[in-house]
Design an enzyme around this catalytic site. Structure first.
Site, PDB file in Angstrom:
ATOM      1  N   GLU A   1       0.864  -1.200   0.000  1.00  0.00           N
ATOM      2  CA  GLU A   1       0.000   0.000   0.000  1.00  0.00           C
ATOM      3  C   GLU A   1       0.888   1.233   0.000  1.00  0.00           C
ATOM      4  O   GLU A   1       1.935   1.225   0.639  1.00  0.00           O
ATOM      5  CB  GLU A   1      -0.829   0.089   1.294  1.00  0.00           C
ATOM      6  CG  GLU A   1      -1.492  -1.156   1.716  1.00  0.00           C
ATOM      7  CD  GLU A   1      -2.031  -1.072   3.173  1.00  0.00           C
ATOM      8  OE1 GLU A   1      -2.010   0.009   3.786  1.00  0.00           O
ATOM      9  OE2 GLU A   1      -2.448  -2.114   3.670  1.00  0.00           O
TER      10      GLU A   1
ATOM     11  N   LYS B   1       2.531   4.489   1.227  1.00  0.00           N
ATOM     12  CA  LYS B   1       2.693   5.055   2.562  1.00  0.00           C
ATOM     13  C   LYS B   1       2.337   6.537   2.469  1.00  0.00           C
ATOM     14  O   LYS B   1       3.086   7.328   1.896  1.00  0.00           O
ATOM     15  CB  LYS B   1       4.126   4.868   3.050  1.00  0.00           C
ATOM     16  CG  LYS B   1       4.328   5.339   4.466  1.00  0.00           C
ATOM     17  CD  LYS B   1       5.690   4.923   4.979  1.00  0.00           C
ATOM     18  CE  LYS B   1       5.873   5.211   6.450  1.00  0.00           C
ATOM     19  NZ  LYS B   1       5.757   6.630   6.800  1.00  0.00           N
TER      20      LYS B   1
ATOM     21  N   ASP C   1       1.827  10.297   3.371  1.00  0.00           N
ATOM     22  CA  ASP C   1       2.577  11.207   4.224  1.00  0.00           C
ATOM     23  C   ASP C   1       1.620  12.163   4.924  1.00  0.00           C
ATOM     24  O   ASP C   1       1.439  13.301   4.517  1.00  0.00           O
ATOM     25  CB  ASP C   1       3.590  11.973   3.362  1.00  0.00           C
ATOM     26  CG  ASP C   1       4.702  12.561   4.210  1.00  0.00           C
ATOM     27  OD1 ASP C   1       4.744  12.279   5.419  1.00  0.00           O
ATOM     28  OD2 ASP C   1       5.524  13.302   3.653  1.00  0.00           O
TER      29      ASP C   1
ATOM     30  N   TYR D   1      -6.474   2.106   6.912  1.00  0.00           N
ATOM     31  CA  TYR D   1      -5.571   0.993   6.588  1.00  0.00           C
ATOM     32  C   TYR D   1      -5.288   0.017   7.731  1.00  0.00           C
ATOM     33  O   TYR D   1      -4.515  -0.907   7.571  1.00  0.00           O
ATOM     34  CB  TYR D   1      -4.251   1.506   6.019  1.00  0.00           C
ATOM     35  CG  TYR D   1      -3.523   2.534   6.885  1.00  0.00           C
ATOM     36  CD1 TYR D   1      -3.069   2.212   8.155  1.00  0.00           C
ATOM     37  CD2 TYR D   1      -3.291   3.823   6.402  1.00  0.00           C
ATOM     38  CE1 TYR D   1      -2.410   3.139   8.935  1.00  0.00           C
ATOM     39  CE2 TYR D   1      -2.626   4.762   7.180  1.00  0.00           C
ATOM     40  CZ  TYR D   1      -2.189   4.410   8.445  1.00  0.00           C
ATOM     41  OH  TYR D   1      -1.536   5.333   9.227  1.00  0.00           O
TER      42      TYR D   1
ATOM     43  N   LYS E   1      10.947   2.847   1.838  1.00  0.00           N
ATOM     44  CA  LYS E   1      10.974   4.286   1.551  1.00  0.00           C
ATOM     45  C   LYS E   1      11.478   4.579   0.143  1.00  0.00           C
ATOM     46  O   LYS E   1      12.299   3.839  -0.387  1.00  0.00           O
ATOM     47  CB  LYS E   1      11.890   4.989   2.563  1.00  0.00           C
ATOM     48  CG  LYS E   1      11.404   4.941   4.001  1.00  0.00           C
ATOM     49  CD  LYS E   1      10.174   5.799   4.169  1.00  0.00           C
ATOM     50  CE  LYS E   1       9.893   6.189   5.593  1.00  0.00           C
ATOM     51  NZ  LYS E   1      10.622   7.293   6.116  1.00  0.00           N
TER      52      LYS E   1
ATOM     53  N   CYS F   1      37.455  35.854  12.966  1.00  0.00           N
ATOM     54  CA  CYS F   1      36.086  35.548  13.377  1.00  0.00           C
ATOM     55  C   CYS F   1      35.138  36.642  12.873  1.00  0.00           C
ATOM     56  O   CYS F   1      35.392  37.826  13.097  1.00  0.00           O
ATOM     57  CB  CYS F   1      36.034  35.463  14.896  1.00  0.00           C
ATOM     58  SG  CYS F   1      34.364  35.338  15.546  1.00  0.00           S
TER      59      CYS F   1
ATOM     60  N   CYS G   1      33.798  38.506  16.418  1.00  0.00           N
ATOM     61  CA  CYS G   1      34.656  39.297  17.308  1.00  0.00           C
ATOM     62  C   CYS G   1      35.953  39.742  16.624  1.00  0.00           C
ATOM     63  O   CYS G   1      36.750  40.457  17.236  1.00  0.00           O
ATOM     64  CB  CYS G   1      34.975  38.515  18.576  1.00  0.00           C
ATOM     65  SG  CYS G   1      36.146  37.184  18.299  1.00  0.00           S
TER      66      CYS G   1
ATOM     67  N   CYS H   1      37.765  30.328  16.035  1.00  0.00           N
ATOM     68  CA  CYS H   1      37.985  31.680  16.537  1.00  0.00           C
ATOM     69  C   CYS H   1      38.789  31.580  17.825  1.00  0.00           C
ATOM     70  O   CYS H   1      38.506  30.742  18.677  1.00  0.00           O
ATOM     71  CB  CYS H   1      36.617  32.314  16.816  1.00  0.00           C
ATOM     72  SG  CYS H   1      36.685  33.693  17.949  1.00  0.00           S
TER      73      CYS H   1
ATOM     74  N   CYS I   1      34.629  36.611  22.638  1.00  0.00           N
ATOM     75  CA  CYS I   1      33.803  36.474  21.438  1.00  0.00           C
ATOM     76  C   CYS I   1      32.332  36.308  21.823  1.00  0.00           C
ATOM     77  O   CYS I   1      31.954  35.334  22.471  1.00  0.00           O
ATOM     78  CB  CYS I   1      34.270  35.273  20.617  1.00  0.00           C
ATOM     79  SG  CYS I   1      33.224  34.983  19.174  1.00  0.00           S
TER      80      CYS I   1
HETATM   81  S1  IVH Z   1       0.321   0.663   8.940  1.00  0.00           S
HETATM   82  C1  IVH Z   1       0.999  -1.363  12.851  1.00  0.00           C
HETATM   83  N1  IVH Z   1      -0.142   1.617   6.545  1.00  0.00           N
HETATM   84  O1  IVH Z   1       3.358   5.442   8.600  1.00  0.00           O
HETATM   85  C2  IVH Z   1       1.133  -0.685  11.555  1.00  0.00           C
HETATM   86  N2  IVH Z   1       0.927   3.034   8.125  1.00  0.00           N
HETATM   87  O2  IVH Z   1       5.965   4.985   9.793  1.00  0.00           O
HETATM   88  C3  IVH Z   1       0.634   0.688  11.588  1.00  0.00           C
HETATM   89  N3  IVH Z   1       1.385   5.282   7.291  1.00  0.00           N
HETATM   90  O3  IVH Z   1       2.302   5.540  11.923  1.00  0.00           O
HETATM   91  C4  IVH Z   1       0.863   1.473  10.402  1.00  0.00           C
HETATM   92  N4  IVH Z   1       0.543   5.005   5.284  1.00  0.00           N
HETATM   93  O4  IVH Z   1       1.161   7.120  10.216  1.00  0.00           O
HETATM   94  C5  IVH Z   1       0.374   1.868   7.758  1.00  0.00           C
HETATM   95  N5  IVH Z   1      -0.659   2.333   4.412  1.00  0.00           N
HETATM   96  C6  IVH Z   1      -0.144   2.589   5.613  1.00  0.00           C
HETATM   97  C7  IVH Z   1       0.407   3.832   5.954  1.00  0.00           C
HETATM   98  C8  IVH Z   1       0.945   4.015   7.221  1.00  0.00           C
HETATM   99  C9  IVH Z   1       1.125   5.849   6.117  1.00  0.00           C
HETATM  100  C10 IVH Z   1       2.068   5.955   8.410  1.00  0.00           C
HETATM  101  C11 IVH Z   1       1.386   5.823   9.739  1.00  0.00           C
HETATM  102  C12 IVH Z   1       2.387   5.129  10.615  1.00  0.00           C
HETATM  103  C13 IVH Z   1       3.658   5.500   9.957  1.00  0.00           C
HETATM  104  C14 IVH Z   1       4.763   4.554  10.302  1.00  0.00           C
END
Ligand code: IVH
Length: 696
Positions: free
Chosen positions: A132, A134, A136, A243, A331, A425, A428, A443, A449
């Site tokens: 899924e 992630k 932000d 999620y 990441k 510096c 001073c 310095c 200073c």
């Molecule tokens: S699962 C126990 N799924 O990422 C697992 N987290 O770095 C709980 N986040 O605290 C998290 N998208 O704020 C999960 N598809 C996703 C996510 C997700 C963003 C965030 C969430 C979590 C943080 C962890």
């Protein structure tokens, strides 16, 4: 300038001595706490997420290499930050966890191998995982009873979050009543976020109204959620992807994908880019597909989350420290951007070190507006040949601060001069010298200073030194400007300035009195904090502690250091033979205490404070010297963690129960050891009793 010194992450953990590691752990803890506050508490980060991750990773590497030095306030044990004031608190019955990170493909293969090994899965047994995006944003837990929204909480520190129910109820995008056939109780967790286009419009509106600009969509979402007036939150374009589950009563799902399907039937939005994968290479394909779609998605994502689909497997895998073993966040790599060096400033640190900083035309690098980049030192500028006016490529990578990776020399004016590093510096004007073999120019102004004095005072009141509440970097600068502060002792003289302080803008009588109380609170203080606060070069918290334990008072340390100026003296011998204190550290200690101005500063300070000698560390803990046996399954921490923690507190952890055992900590499904303990009449503790005992 209020930022704590960032640890030097380039140092190879394998080459560190324990004392260096302890000092670095202290610096990491301080820097992480600072950035946590900015990120979670104030929604205005100073460093990039990648830089933060690098800091966290380095801290974990240090802890792995030096397990016995792990701090009680270890950042790896915490998720997010404490609950901020202004909102009520909600305890999470099921903790809200964080995720471990993967950066390379290899980390993903390792993750799958670890999971398979933990579950003892035969090679032919299938293992499905979801992939899924992630998101932000900020995680949120929504509790529904009989299908109706009853409460909403932020993650907070993972076990307790902010009660944002009223604000969440004002949002049209959050279901107030569920559709379909939801269970009696369900906590739905997910990410609250803002679309990129909505963020830009909001910032524009904020600008027109003369209000604060948000750095990125995530901060805009956080700021919008934490409004005092729910009606304001209600007008903000916040959205939610569901999620995960917290507490659920009345239903169980066999798989995560089945759970996600049901969430849709209850009326939640589940991310449409979610897919089910059968192996690591399918996960990587999903990762690349999502990565390619990233720029076109309306919202920011910073990686892909992989989760073991089978809930029985999830339950068996459990969690370690702050993250589940059944999930990982893969990441996306560093992002680059092009910008210009408008100027190169030279900052003067506490020890006189001159650090060049590039002032950049502000640029958005993967969602964070960057306007400064450290250039480290003279050689670095020369090596990269960075000049004022240059077009440069900036990268948010696994570094603490964004780096200039390259100069676009083709875009440079022919007559642009190379940067000349100052030899005096900038504050001073004393000569700035660079000893043979050192990278840093310093310095030589010392107490003459202003920059060094101010930085030294900031260090003196910092968290691991005197830790004076209400006296931060800003106040130090202001009081210095007013001529009230020059030396540490002047801080204690502030207690006689009630009227003057109360008359200051943004101060008032109440704050002035609070500050005076906070200062008076520190008149009795542990000796190691005092030594650390003096800001002697190379003396971190750990070395300060060693010195405090060895010399027991400041006058005796000062006298020893003065005698040690003669390297043939007994005092010198004694100082260099303290375990882990080397000749170069000794030289800095001697230099500090033989300087007449420092001697006066210390003597003056001693007329205001009473340093307290340290007690032997093991006597601090209720379990020091005790023998402990763990048995059964612990749920709040892993067995390895519990053992490490007990040992840190001075206890001995044994494998079997005997008459010598002091405490037996009994988890779920404990077997014969628990019975034997009962037969022997030993003290038996539940996991909760145990945690109460050690945390007081
Ligand atoms: S699962 C126990 N799924 O990422 C697992 N987290 O770095 C709980 N986040 O605290 C998290 N998208 O704020 C999960 N598809 C996703 C996510 C997700 C963003 C965030 C969430 C979590 C943080 C962890």
């Amino acid at each position: 300038m209020s930022q704590p010194a960032l640890p030097d992450l380039s140092r190879d953990v394998a080459t560190l001595t324990p004392i260096e590691a302890a000092d670095l752990l202290g610096q990491c803890a301080e820097a992480i706490a600072h950035h946590n506050r900015l990120y979670y508490g104030e929604d205005s980060p100073e460093i990039t997420d990648a830089a933060y991750d690098a800091l966290m990773q380095y801290n974990m590497a240090l802890e792995a290499a030096f397990p016995s030095l792990k701090r009680v306030d270890s950042p790896s044990e915490r998720v997010g930050t404490e609950v901020q004031s202004g909102f009520g608190k909600i305890k999470h019955i099921v903790p809200m966890l964080s995720l471990a990170n993967a950066f390379e493909d290899e980390d993903v293969f390792d993750f799958i191998t670890r999971v398979r090994k933990f579950l003892s899965l035969p090679a032919e047994a299938p293992l499905s995982l979801t992939a899924e995006p992630k998101i932000d944003g900020l995680s949120l837990s929504l509790r529904y009873e009989a299908g109706a929204l009853v409460s909403a909480a932020t993650r907070g520190d993972g076990s307790e979050g902010e009660d944002v129910t009223a604000n969440i109820k004002a949002l049209a995008s959050i279901p107030k009543t569920l559709t379909g056939t939801p269970p009696d109780v369900i906590e739905v967790r997910g990410e609250i976020y803002m679309d990129k286009s909505d963020f830009l419009s909001l910032n524009q509106a904020q600008e027109e109204a003369g209000q604060k600009q948000f750095a990125n969509p995530r901060n805009a979402a956080a700021g919008s959620l934490r409004q005092k007036d729910p009606a304001v939150t209600g007008r903000r374009p916040l959205r939610f992807f569901a999620y995960a589950a917290g507490e659920v009563i009345g239903k169980a799902w066999e798989t995560h994908s089945a759970f996600l399907a049901d969430l849709t039937s209850y009326g939640f939005v589940v991310n449409p880019q979610t897919s089910l994968c059968e192996d690591a290479s399918a996960l990587l394909s999903a990762y690349h597909a999502i990565g390619e779609a990233r720029a076109d998605l309306p919202y920011d994502i910073d990686g892909v989350v992989y989760k073991v689909d089978d809930h029985r497997y999830q339950a068996r895998l459990g969690q370690v420290s702050r993250a589940p073993r059944w999930a990982i966040a893969h990441k996306f790599p560093a992002e680059k951007a092009m910008t210009f060096v408008e100027d190169i400033d030279i900052q003067v640190g506490r020890t006189g070190a001159l650090t060049p900083v590039a002032r950049l035309t502000p640029v958005n690098v993967g969602g964070v507006i960057v306007s400064n980049a450290t250039l480290h030192n003279e050689d670095e500028i020369q090596r990269k040949d960075i000049r004022i006016g240059d077009k440069v490529i900036l990268q948010r990578a696994g570094d603490v601060i964004p780096q200039i990776v390259e100069v676009v020399t083709s875009a440079r004016n022919e007559d642009s001069p190379a940067f000349t590093f100052p030899t005096s510096c900038p504050i001073c004007h004393s000569p700035a010298v660079r000893p043979e073999g050192e990278a840093v120019r310093r310095c030589t102004g010392g107490f003459a200073c202003d920059a060094q004095i101010v930085e030294q005072l900031k260090h003196f009141v910092s968290r691991n030194a005197f830790d004076i509440e209400g006296l931060g970097a800003k106040q130090i600068e202001q009081f210095f400007q007013l001529g009230w502060l020059r030396s540490p002792a002047d801080i204690f003289a502030l207690t006689t300035r009630f009227d003057e302080m109360a008359a200051l803008d943004r101060m008032g009588e109440k704050s002035a009195q609070n500050l005076i109380n906070a200062i008076n609170d520190r008149r009795e203080i542990d000796l190691d904090r005092v030594i650390f606060g003096l800001g002697i070069r190379q003396i971190g918290q750990a070395t300060a502690k060693l010195l405090a334990q060895h010399y027991e008072s400041l006058p005796s340390l000062m006298q020893a250091a003065q005698e040690a100026a003669d390297e043939t003296s007994q005092a010198y011998q004694e100082l260099v033979t303290i375990d882990q204190i080397g000749a170069s550290v000794v030289a800095d200690i001697v230099q500090f205490f033989t300087d007449a101005r420092n001697q006066k500063a210390v003597t003056d300070l001693l007329s205001d404070i009473t340093p307290l000698s340290l007690e032997a560390p093991s006597q601090d803990s209720v379990i020091s010297g005790k023998t402990i046996v763990f048995t059964g399954t612990l749920v709040r921490q892993s067995r390895a963690e519990a053992k490490a923690q007990a040992e840190r507190l001075g206890a001995k952890v044994a494998g079997s129960v005997s008459g010598k055992t002091d405490y037996v900590v009994v988890g779920a499904d404990a077997g014969s050891k628990a019975k034997k303990a009962a037969d022997l009449g030993l003290t038996i503790l539940s996991e909760d009793d145990w945690l109460t005992l050690i945390t007081g």
